[in-house]
Design a protein around this motif. Structure first.
Motif, PDB file in Angstrom:
ATOM      1  N   GLY A   1       0.810  -1.214   0.000  1.00 21.37           N
ATOM      2  CA  GLY A   1       0.000   0.000   0.000  1.00 21.37           C
ATOM      3  C   GLY A   1       0.842   1.262   0.000  1.00 21.37           C
ATOM      4  O   GLY A   1       2.015   1.273   0.339  1.00 21.37           O
ATOM      5  N   ALA A   2       0.185   2.338  -0.389  1.00 27.88           N
ATOM      6  CA  ALA A   2       0.849   3.635  -0.442  1.00 27.88           C
ATOM      7  C   ALA A   2       0.799   4.309   0.922  1.00 27.88           C
ATOM      8  O   ALA A   2      -0.170   4.158   1.653  1.00 27.88           O
ATOM      9  N   PRO A   3       1.841   5.057   1.277  1.00 27.84           N
ATOM     10  CA  PRO A   3       1.769   5.827   2.511  1.00 27.84           C
ATOM     11  C   PRO A   3       0.714   6.922   2.377  1.00 27.84           C
ATOM     12  O   PRO A   3       0.344   7.320   1.265  1.00 27.84           O
ATOM     13  N   GLN A   4       0.212   7.377   3.499  1.00 26.37           N
ATOM     14  CA  GLN A   4      -0.816   8.408   3.509  1.00 26.37           C
ATOM     15  C   GLN A   4      -0.381   9.539   4.425  1.00 26.37           C
ATOM     16  O   GLN A   4       0.482   9.366   5.279  1.00 26.37           O
ATOM     17  N   ALA A   5      -1.014  10.685   4.257  1.00 20.70           N
ATOM     18  CA  ALA A   5      -0.795  11.817   5.155  1.00 20.70           C
ATOM     19  C   ALA A   5      -2.161  12.389   5.504  1.00 20.70           C
ATOM     20  O   ALA A   5      -3.013  12.556   4.625  1.00 20.70           O
ATOM     21  N   THR A   6      -2.358  12.663   6.790  1.00 21.06           N
ATOM     22  CA  THR A   6      -3.600  13.274   7.243  1.00 21.06           C
ATOM     23  C   THR A   6      -3.311  14.718   7.615  1.00 21.06           C
ATOM     24  O   THR A   6      -2.394  14.998   8.389  1.00 21.06           O
ATOM     25  N   PHE A   7      -4.076  15.622   7.028  1.00 23.71           N
ATOM     26  CA  PHE A   7      -3.935  17.049   7.269  1.00 23.71           C
ATOM     27  C   PHE A   7      -5.171  17.544   8.005  1.00 23.71           C
ATOM     28  O   PHE A   7      -6.296  17.230   7.617  1.00 23.71           O
ATOM     29  N   SER A   8      -4.959  18.325   9.059  1.00 22.13           N
ATOM     30  CA  SER A   8      -6.064  18.900   9.818  1.00 22.13           C
ATOM     31  C   SER A   8      -5.852  20.400   9.904  1.00 22.13           C
ATOM     32  O   SER A   8      -4.714  20.880   9.917  1.00 22.13           O
ATOM     33  N   GLY A   9      -6.953  21.131   9.988  1.00 27.55           N
ATOM     34  CA  GLY A   9      -6.842  22.578  10.079  1.00 27.55           C
ATOM     35  C   GLY A   9      -8.175  23.220  10.339  1.00 27.55           C
ATOM     36  O   GLY A   9      -9.147  22.566  10.705  1.00 27.55           O
ATOM     37  N   PHE A  10      -8.208  24.537  10.131  1.00 25.28           N
ATOM     38  CA  PHE A  10      -9.433  25.285  10.341  1.00 25.28           C
ATOM     39  C   PHE A  10      -9.677  26.230   9.177  1.00 25.28           C
ATOM     40  O   PHE A  10      -8.785  26.510   8.379  1.00 25.28           O
ATOM     41  N   SER A  11     -10.894  26.715   9.104  1.00 27.65           N
ATOM     42  CA  SER A  11     -11.316  27.638   8.060  1.00 27.65           C
ATOM     43  C   SER A  11     -11.953  28.854   8.726  1.00 27.65           C
ATOM     44  O   SER A  11     -12.568  28.735   9.791  1.00 27.65           O
ATOM     45  N   MET A  12     -11.842  30.002   8.084  1.00 29.56           N
ATOM     46  CA  MET A  12     -12.450  31.218   8.623  1.00 29.56           C
ATOM     47  C   MET A  12     -13.834  31.487   8.040  1.00 29.56           C
ATOM     48  O   MET A  12     -14.589  32.287   8.580  1.00 29.56           O
ATOM     49  N   GLN A  13     -14.201  30.821   6.935  1.00 31.90           N
ATOM     50  CA  GLN A  13     -15.466  31.097   6.249  1.00 31.90           C
ATOM     51  C   GLN A  13     -15.907  29.853   5.508  1.00 31.90           C
ATOM     52  O   GLN A  13     -15.082  29.120   4.986  1.00 31.90           O
ATOM     53  N   VAL A  14     -17.200  29.613   5.460  1.00 30.87           N
ATOM     54  CA  VAL A  14     -17.741  28.509   4.677  1.00 30.87           C
ATOM     55  C   VAL A  14     -18.909  29.021   3.845  1.00 30.87           C
ATOM     56  O   VAL A  14     -19.700  29.855   4.307  1.00 30.87           O
ATOM     57  N   ASP A  15     -18.971  28.571   2.609  1.00 31.32           N
ATOM     58  CA  ASP A  15     -20.083  28.858   1.710  1.00 31.32           C
ATOM     59  C   ASP A  15     -20.579  27.529   1.171  1.00 31.32           C
ATOM     60  O   ASP A  15     -19.790  26.750   0.638  1.00 31.32           O
ATOM     61  N   ALA A  16     -21.870  27.277   1.310  1.00 32.15           N
ATOM     62  CA  ALA A  16     -22.466  26.036   0.805  1.00 32.15           C
ATOM     63  C   ALA A  16     -23.596  26.398  -0.139  1.00 32.15           C
ATOM     64  O   ALA A  16     -24.411  27.267   0.165  1.00 32.15           O
ATOM     65  N   THR A  17     -23.632  25.736  -1.286  1.00 31.36           N
ATOM     66  CA  THR A  17     -24.706  25.927  -2.253  1.00 31.36           C
ATOM     67  C   THR A  17     -25.414  24.597  -2.420  1.00 31.36           C
ATOM     68  O   THR A  17     -24.773  23.586  -2.733  1.00 31.36           O
ATOM     69  N   ASP A  18     -26.727  24.588  -2.162  1.00 31.68           N
ATOM     70  CA  ASP A  18     -27.456  23.324  -2.266  1.00 31.68           C
ATOM     71  C   ASP A  18     -27.761  23.001  -3.718  1.00 31.68           C
ATOM     72  O   ASP A  18     -27.488  23.792  -4.623  1.00 31.68           O
ATOM     73  N   ALA A  19     -28.331  21.830  -3.941  1.00 29.11           N
ATOM     74  CA  ALA A  19     -28.601  21.369  -5.304  1.00 29.11           C
ATOM     75  C   ALA A  19     -29.587  22.275  -6.029  1.00 29.11           C
ATOM     76  O   ALA A  19     -29.595  22.322  -7.254  1.00 29.11           O
ATOM     77  N   GLY A  20     -30.398  23.025  -5.279  1.00 27.96           N
ATOM     78  CA  GLY A  20     -31.356  23.952  -5.888  1.00 27.96           C
ATOM     79  C   GLY A  20     -30.788  25.322  -6.174  1.00 27.96           C
ATOM     80  O   GLY A  20     -31.476  26.188  -6.720  1.00 27.96           O
ATOM     81  N   GLY A  21     -29.536  25.571  -5.768  1.00 23.93           N
ATOM     82  CA  GLY A  21     -28.888  26.852  -6.041  1.00 23.93           C
ATOM     83  C   GLY A  21     -28.932  27.841  -4.890  1.00 23.93           C
ATOM     84  O   GLY A  21     -28.391  28.934  -5.001  1.00 23.93           O
ATOM     85  N   ALA A  22     -29.564  27.494  -3.754  1.00 18.96           N
ATOM     86  CA  ALA A  22     -29.606  28.395  -2.605  1.00 18.96           C
ATOM     87  C   ALA A  22     -28.264  28.372  -1.890  1.00 18.96           C
ATOM     88  O   ALA A  22     -27.726  27.310  -1.603  1.00 18.96           O
ATOM     89  N   LYS A  23     -27.735  29.574  -1.611  1.00 15.93           N
ATOM     90  CA  LYS A  23     -26.419  29.685  -1.000  1.00 15.93           C
ATOM     91  C   LYS A  23     -26.546  30.064   0.472  1.00 15.93           C
ATOM     92  O   LYS A  23     -27.338  30.917   0.836  1.00 15.93           O
ATOM     93  N   THR A  24     -25.729  29.403   1.321  1.00 14.25           N
ATOM     94  CA  THR A  24     -25.667  29.699   2.745  1.00 14.25           C
ATOM     95  C   THR A  24     -24.220  29.951   3.091  1.00 14.25           C
ATOM     96  O   THR A  24     -23.329  29.232   2.638  1.00 14.25           O
ATOM     97  N   SER A  25     -23.965  30.996   3.901  1.00 10.02           N
ATOM     98  CA  SER A  25     -22.600  31.332   4.303  1.00 10.02           C
ATOM     99  C   SER A  25     -22.524  31.475   5.804  1.00 10.02           C
ATOM    100  O   SER A  25     -23.506  31.798   6.458  1.00 10.02           O
ATOM    101  N   GLY A  26     -21.356  31.257   6.338  1.00  9.08           N
ATOM    102  CA  GLY A  26     -21.168  31.460   7.774  1.00  9.08           C
ATOM    103  C   GLY A  26     -19.700  31.398   8.124  1.00  9.08           C
ATOM    104  O   GLY A  26     -18.901  30.878   7.377  1.00  9.08           O
ATOM    105  N   PRO A  27     -19.305  31.898   9.227  1.00  5.49           N
ATOM    106  CA  PRO A  27     -20.064  32.830  10.044  1.00  5.49           C
ATOM    107  C   PRO A  27     -20.147  34.172   9.358  1.00  5.49           C
ATOM    108  O   PRO A  27     -19.402  34.446   8.403  1.00  5.49           O
ATOM    109  N   LEU A  28     -21.028  35.026   9.861  1.00  7.58           N
ATOM    110  CA  LEU A  28     -21.152  36.356   9.283  1.00  7.58           C
ATOM    111  C   LEU A  28     -19.841  37.103   9.446  1.00  7.58           C
ATOM    112  O   LEU A  28     -19.221  37.038  10.500  1.00  7.58           O
TER     113      LEU A  28
END
Length: 153
Positions: A122-149
């Motif tokens: 098998g191939a070696p693997q690397a696990t990366f962990s971290g944080f994000s300051m902003q998230v934007d999600a768009t659902d299958a219908g096209g509605a966008k949600t963002s957070g945090p403000l």
């Protein structure tokens, strides 16, 4: 009551965009786990319970495990060592039965990298962990949600 049969045929792709705006696909990737925590607890009073709510700051974190057989592991390691901010996007590569069309984590920073030992099988693997300051999600219908403000400058 019976539930409808599901046919999971969607393939997801995970990409990251570096600080120069260049898009890179993370492949082969074993797992990607974004976590969105919006901690809140009730505020109690001696007279009664649940008189209000105390909210904590959002916690937007991620973890991904990447096979170390392509350039993605080296590129992500360089981002970690240089503390470079980047964006991660997860989107449908094929199919249409996923709830979202995209999830984008912006201003990401890797806080830890854990490579595995190289073995005969098998191939070696690397696990990366971290944080994000902003998230934007768009659902299958096209509605966008963002957070945090974000505060406007």
């Amino acid at each position: 009551m019976s539930s409808p049969e599901t046919s999971w045929n969607t393939r997801l792709a995970v990409h990251y965009t570096d600080d120069k705006g260049t898009d890179h696909e993370i492949s082969p990737i074993q797992s990607f786990t974004p976590t969105f925590a919006t901690t809140a607890e009730p505020l109690h009073s001696i007279e009664r319970t649940h008189v209000g709510v105390v909210t904590q700051p959002y916690a937007l974190t991620f973890s991904m495990t990447v096979n170390a057989i392509g350039p993605a592991t080296a590129q992500l390691t360089a981002l970690a060592l240089n503390a470079t901010e980047f964006s991660i996007s997860m989107q449908e590569r094929s199919g249409d039965d996923w709830s979202f069309s995209t999830i984008v984590l912006s201003r990401c920073v890797i806080t830890s990298a854990s490579p595995t030992a190289a073995t005969v099988l098998g191939a070696p693997q690397a696990t990366f962990s971290g944080f994000s300051m902003q998230v934007d999600a768009t659902d299958a219908g096209g509605a966008k949600t963002s957070g945090p403000l974000q505060a406007s400058l």
